[in-house]
Design an enzyme around this catalytic site. Structure first.
Site, PDB file in Angstrom:
ATOM      1  N   TRP A 131       1.002  -1.057  -0.238  1.00 25.96           N
ATOM      2  CA  TRP A 131      -0.026   0.033   0.058  1.00 25.96           C
ATOM      3  C   TRP A 131       0.857   1.066   0.312  1.00 25.96           C
ATOM      4  O   TRP A 131       2.233   1.085   0.804  1.00 25.96           O
ATOM      5  CB  TRP A 131      -0.829  -0.344   1.233  1.00 25.96           C
ATOM      6  CG  TRP A 131      -1.575   1.103   2.178  1.00 25.96           C
ATOM      7  CD1 TRP A 131      -2.540   1.693   0.142  1.00 25.96           C
ATOM      8  CD2 TRP A 131      -2.156   1.830   2.652  1.00 25.96           C
ATOM      9  NE1 TRP A 131      -3.699   2.400   1.190  1.00 25.96           N
ATOM     10  CE2 TRP A 131      -3.768   3.103   2.467  1.00 25.96           C
ATOM     11  CE3 TRP A 131      -2.009   1.214   3.809  1.00 25.96           C
ATOM     12  CZ2 TRP A 131      -3.808   3.151   3.618  1.00 25.96           C
ATOM     13  CZ3 TRP A 131      -2.411   2.168   5.029  1.00 25.96           C
ATOM     14  CH2 TRP A 131      -3.073   3.428   4.466  1.00 25.96           C
ATOM     15  N   ASP A 212      -0.554  -5.049   9.289  1.00 26.34           N
ATOM     16  CA  ASP A 212      -1.278  -4.562   9.022  1.00 26.34           C
ATOM     17  C   ASP A 212      -2.984  -4.899   8.423  1.00 26.34           C
ATOM     18  O   ASP A 212      -2.876  -5.969   7.673  1.00 26.34           O
ATOM     19  CB  ASP A 212      -1.109  -3.449   7.848  1.00 26.34           C
ATOM     20  CG  ASP A 212      -2.304  -2.343   7.419  1.00 26.34           C
ATOM     21  OD1 ASP A 212      -3.458  -2.130   7.946  1.00 26.34           O
ATOM     22  OD2 ASP A 212      -2.032  -1.723   6.921  1.00 26.34           O
ATOM     23  N   LYS A 247     -13.763  -0.859   6.009  1.00 28.69           N
ATOM     24  CA  LYS A 247     -14.009  -1.489   4.789  1.00 28.69           C
ATOM     25  C   LYS A 247     -14.915  -2.755   5.581  1.00 28.69           C
ATOM     26  O   LYS A 247     -16.230  -2.535   5.144  1.00 28.69           O
ATOM     27  CB  LYS A 247     -12.829  -2.059   4.798  1.00 28.69           C
ATOM     28  CG  LYS A 247     -11.295  -1.255   4.557  1.00 28.69           C
ATOM     29  CD  LYS A 247     -11.406  -0.663   3.248  1.00 28.69           C
ATOM     30  CE  LYS A 247     -10.156  -0.260   3.506  1.00 28.69           C
ATOM     31  NZ  LYS A 247      -9.903   1.355   1.961  1.00 28.69           N
TER      32      LYS A 247
HETATM   33  C1  LIG Z   1      -3.497  -2.126   4.061  1.00 28.28           C
HETATM   34  C2  LIG Z   1      -3.847  -0.901   4.383  1.00 28.28           C
HETATM   35  N1  LIG Z   1      -3.881  -0.127   5.319  1.00 28.28           N
HETATM   36  C3  LIG Z   1      -4.541   0.417   6.421  1.00 28.28           C
HETATM   37  C4  LIG Z   1      -5.683   0.993   5.297  1.00 28.28           C
HETATM   38  C5  LIG Z   1      -5.776   2.369   6.195  1.00 28.28           C
HETATM   39  O1  LIG Z   1      -6.942   2.340   6.753  1.00 28.28           O
HETATM   40  P1  LIG Z   1      -8.488   3.442   7.598  1.00 28.28           P
HETATM   41  O2  LIG Z   1      -7.255   4.463   7.237  1.00 28.28           O
HETATM   42  O3  LIG Z   1      -9.187   4.194   6.020  1.00 28.28           O
HETATM   43  O4  LIG Z   1      -8.578   2.660   8.208  1.00 28.28           O
HETATM   44  C6  LIG Z   1      -5.663   1.060   4.272  1.00 28.28           C
HETATM   45  C7  LIG Z   1      -6.595   1.943   3.338  1.00 28.28           C
HETATM   46  O5  LIG Z   1      -6.653   1.467   2.694  1.00 28.28           O
HETATM   47  C8  LIG Z   1      -5.220  -0.313   3.692  1.00 28.28           C
HETATM   48  O6  LIG Z   1      -5.085  -0.628   2.336  1.00 28.28           O
END
Ligand SMILES: Cc1ncc(COP(=O)(O)O)c(C=O)c1O
Length: 401
Positions: A131, A212, A247
């Site tokens: 990511w 993560d 999500k």
């Molecule tokens: C791999 C990964 N980690 C962390 C996140 C963070 O998500 P959020 O900060 O929206 O909870 C995302 C969101 O796209 C992600 O794809």
């Protein structure tokens, strides 16, 4: 003026794409960029379990007072149980301290700040690819990064041997960032045997596993999706888990995440949390109440929790169905590329294998937006745009001929 002397920052590669998508006047446009679930009507719905919790909260909430820096205690307890599962939670919850964070991003950031503070020379090893924000967060925390092999784009699956060979060499003081399930951006996950190999290496080499976990329930199921995490946690003394409910509970804008610190003892876990709190205090002071209160109600009420699990299953099965339709649609229209691998991947994303020229063609000529590198958010497809997207991708493949 200060701002006159500096250049504008480039747009975020993913969120900037959504801005460009919104500005695009073409009616048939399709956004396969940002990682957001949409239903067949193109909506990102408020889950029914969340709506019911919202009603309960409206009737019972007594204050909007600040939360403690580590967040809502009931939320922390429910999240620990959800992330670890009942069995491991009972066995080791005493060794786990939980802090509520603004989204999973906030958890990754606090986790990395913690690492930087107490192991300033540590390198964070990241899957290649990962990511995009992982690199940005590590840079913001002042941490060095290196890559470990992850996705084999020729064989369209995880390069387990390459990954393990590198992880064996990672020094004990470093950290290894590992996606628990639904790898972003590739959709390619480790099989249980590969997890066992990674767990054995982590236990022997002594580096810090930094997980993560942003897509629990979007892969195979709640229990299945945490299998790899548990395999490692059972074998290592310490770990960090950055968790998100953005999500799987559809709470994107409510910013609901958590940082779990796994330590050798309850005392050490609390010491870790005390430092995480200090870091949170200077970044955002304390986390937002609303989304965490909703999540605590959903997870803490057996009826609501069962409803939520059904809703997660519905989202998961919808994405799987879309994967099947996409593969069938592409296979029917061309034979240059075998896209069957898309069906065996997990979660929202798939690395389509499309090159930069094809991605640009799809955006400019067809109004289909996808991230650079050809990452598709499969969950952004719908029955009314599936044929159009398959047709357009098939056409883009001819650019190579
Ligand atoms: C791999 C990964 N980690 C962390 C996140 C963070 O998500 P959020 O900060 O929206 O909870 C995302 C969101 O796209 C992600 O794809």
């Amino acid at each position: 003026m200060f701002y006159n002397s500096i250049e504008a920052a480039p747009p975020d590669p993913i969120l900037g794409l959504t801005e460009a998508f919104r500005r695009d006047p073409r009616e048939h446009k399709v956004n396969l960029g940002v990682g957001v679930f949409v239903d067949d009507a193109g909506r990102t719905p408020v889950l029914e379990s969340v709506r019911r919790a919202e009603r309960m909260l409206w009737e019972t909430e007594k204050t909007k007072d600040y939360l403690p820096i580590a967040g809502l205690p009931t939320y922390g307890r429910e999240v620990a149980r959800l992330v670890l599962g009942d069995e491991l939670h009972a066995a080791m919850a005493g060794r786990v301290a939980v802090g509520q964070t603004p989204g999973g991003t906030g958890a990754v950031r606090i986790g990395m700040d913690l690492l930087k503070t107490y192991r300033p020379d540590a390198t964070v090893w990241m899957s290649s690819p990962t990511w995009g924000n992982h690199h940005g967060i590590a840079a913001a925390a002042g941490l060095a990064t290196r890559d470990y092999p992850y996705y084999d784009s020729v064989r369209t699956r995880v390069d387990v041997d390459g990954m393990c060979a590198t992880l064996e060499q990672v020094p004990a003081g470093d950290a290894v960032l590992i996606h628990v399930c639904c790898h972003n951006p590739t959709g390619a996950d480790l099989e249980p045997e590969a997890w066992e190999r990674v767990a054995a290496i982590a236990a022997k080499a002594g580096w810090l596993p930094f997980f993560d976990f942003a897509y629990l329930g979007f892969g195979e199921g709640l229990a299945e999706d945490r299998t790899g995490l548990l395999a490692v946690l059972k074998r290592v003394p310490e770990a960090v888990v950055a968790f998100s409910l953005s999500k799987n509970m559809g709470l994107y804008s409510e910013r609901v995440g958590a940082l779990l610190l796994v330590a050798e003892s309850a005392e050490s876990a609390e010491v870790g949390l005390s430092h995480a709190k200090r870091l949170g205090r200077v970044l955002y002071s304390n986390p937002p109440r609303h989304g965490a209160a909703l999540a605590a109600l959903v997870l803490g009420d057996p009826e609501l929790c069962a409803l939520w699990e059904e809703e997660v299953k519905t989202m998961r099965e919808r994405i799987r169905g879309l994967r099947r339709q996409l593969v069938a649609g592409l296979t029917a229209r061309q034979s240059a590329v075998d896209f069957c691998f898309i069906e065996s991947q997990h979660g929202m994303f798939s690395f389509s294998g499309l090159n930069d020229a094809q991605v640009a063609f799809l955006r400019e000529e067809k109004a289909i937006y996808m991230a650079k590198g050809g990452r598709i958010n499969v969950a952004g497809l719908r029955s009314d745009n599936m044929d159009y997207v398959c047709e357009a991708i098939a056409e883009s493949l001819k650019l190579d001929e």
